[in-house]
Motif scaffolding. Sequence first.
Motif, PDB file in Angstrom:
ATOM      1  N   GLU A  44       8.925  11.121 -25.735  1.00  0.00           N
ATOM      2  CA  GLU A  44       9.564  12.329 -25.207  1.00  0.00           C
ATOM      3  C   GLU A  44       9.116  13.570 -25.977  1.00  0.00           C
ATOM      4  N   GLU A  45       9.002  13.450 -27.296  1.00  0.00           N
ATOM      5  CA  GLU A  45       8.580  14.609 -28.102  1.00  0.00           C
ATOM      6  C   GLU A  45       7.157  15.028 -27.755  1.00  0.00           C
ATOM      7  N   VAL A 100      -0.446  10.957 -36.326  1.00  0.00           N
ATOM      8  CA  VAL A 100      -0.532  10.426 -34.956  1.00  0.00           C
ATOM      9  C   VAL A 100      -0.416  11.557 -33.947  1.00  0.00           C
ATOM     10  N   LYS A 101       0.564  12.417 -34.143  1.00  0.00           N
ATOM     11  CA  LYS A 101       0.762  13.527 -33.208  1.00  0.00           C
ATOM     12  C   LYS A 101      -0.475  14.438 -33.171  1.00  0.00           C
ATOM     13  N   ASP A 112      -5.158  16.666 -30.538  1.00  0.00           N
ATOM     14  CA  ASP A 112      -6.583  17.028 -30.599  1.00  0.00           C
ATOM     15  C   ASP A 112      -7.381  16.346 -29.487  1.00  0.00           C
ATOM     16  N   THR A 113      -7.026  15.098 -29.171  1.00  0.00           N
ATOM     17  CA  THR A 113      -7.740  14.372 -28.109  1.00  0.00           C
ATOM     18  C   THR A 113      -7.547  15.048 -26.762  1.00  0.00           C
ATOM     19  N   LEU A 114      -6.311  15.439 -26.468  1.00  0.00           N
ATOM     20  CA  LEU A 114      -6.043  16.113 -25.194  1.00  0.00           C
ATOM     21  C   LEU A 114      -6.713  17.480 -25.151  1.00  0.00           C
ATOM     22  N   VAL A 162      -4.795   4.404 -34.108  1.00  0.00           N
ATOM     23  CA  VAL A 162      -4.242   5.148 -32.973  1.00  0.00           C
ATOM     24  C   VAL A 162      -5.328   5.269 -31.912  1.00  0.00           C
ATOM     25  N   ALA A 163      -4.976   4.989 -30.665  1.00  0.00           N
ATOM     26  CA  ALA A 163      -5.938   5.111 -29.566  1.00  0.00           C
ATOM     27  C   ALA A 163      -5.292   5.856 -28.408  1.00  0.00           C
ATOM     28  N   VAL A 164      -6.110   6.608 -27.679  1.00  0.00           N
ATOM     29  CA  VAL A 164      -5.639   7.350 -26.507  1.00  0.00           C
ATOM     30  C   VAL A 164      -6.531   7.002 -25.328  1.00  0.00           C
ATOM     31  N   ASN A 165      -5.920   6.606 -24.221  1.00  0.00           N
ATOM     32  CA  ASN A 165      -6.649   6.389 -22.969  1.00  0.00           C
ATOM     33  C   ASN A 165      -6.065   7.345 -21.937  1.00  0.00           C
ATOM     34  N   ILE A 166      -6.940   8.070 -21.255  1.00  0.00           N
ATOM     35  CA  ILE A 166      -6.489   9.115 -20.333  1.00  0.00           C
ATOM     36  C   ILE A 166      -6.720   8.674 -18.888  1.00  0.00           C
TER      37      ILE A 166
END
Length: 303
Positions: free
Chosen positions: A230-231, A172-173, A178-180, A269-273
């Motif tokens: 937080e991490e 996940v991390k 990688d996405t960022l 896992v999904a990331v929205n910016i």
Amino acid sequence: MAEGFNIKIIEQTAVELLRMAVTSLPEDVVAALRRMHDEETEPAPKMQLAAILENLKLAEESGTPLCQDTGIHVFFVRGPFHPNFPVRLGDIEEAIRRGVERATKEIPLRPNAVHPLTRKNSGTNLGAHLPCVLFEPSDENFIELTAMPKGAGSENMSAMAMLTPSAGERGVKKFVFDTLLRAGSNPCPPVVLGVGIGGSADLSLALAKRALFRPLGSRNPDPEAARLEEELFDALNGIGIGPMGLGGRSTLLGLHIELAHCHTASLPVAVNIQCWAARRATARIHPDARVEWLTHKKSRGVG
């Protein structure tokens, strides 16, 4: 029907929320940008943050949108939507649609909604499934309405992955990192990351978007999610992308995680910016017709 839940008040509130959201940022976002500017020591990113703060000041004073991309419109609606509730959910959604159409003309907003295949612009910011309206039942005796204009520059950097369970938290991390890193300066940093973990593929994406509705600095009530927030925030904030990609000490305004249980064989896992213009505005509509503005100090219209 309880007077406060009158459809006209919901429509007018939607208009005012969009007006507030595109011309000024919530107080928690402004405070985070000011803090980042004060703590930045590198000249180029500090100058960029100063320009952002000056842009905010001019937009609020003039009542004009703070970014040329006024986005497509996502609404998050919480309320006591029991069977005896005096307004149908379909009527609320229709009132919000009328509010978006009015706001497009009155503010004005840039018409961004196009047919996905023909690319024909509706001219109204309306279309199939737009605006996107997400409902959540609650026990409170009010309707809470949040408007989020979502620009394409940051939305285009969204990503999701179906990891295997063996990837675990380490996987996940790595995916978030990688996405960022892949997004770089494209989403106009400093950014807010919304991360959805678990559920199904579609649910993890919805959770990632929902995470962006939370005030900056809030923590997930799940202690494991809060620890991971937080991490990741501490680790990714120093990645070196910096304001508008100019480097410096700070890349993230915030990082929020939402969780859902998932199949034992899956780890979605999904990331929205969200870009630095982390636009959202929230109001509560009470049964006595009182409108309470939660994210901004005042409204130019109702309430």
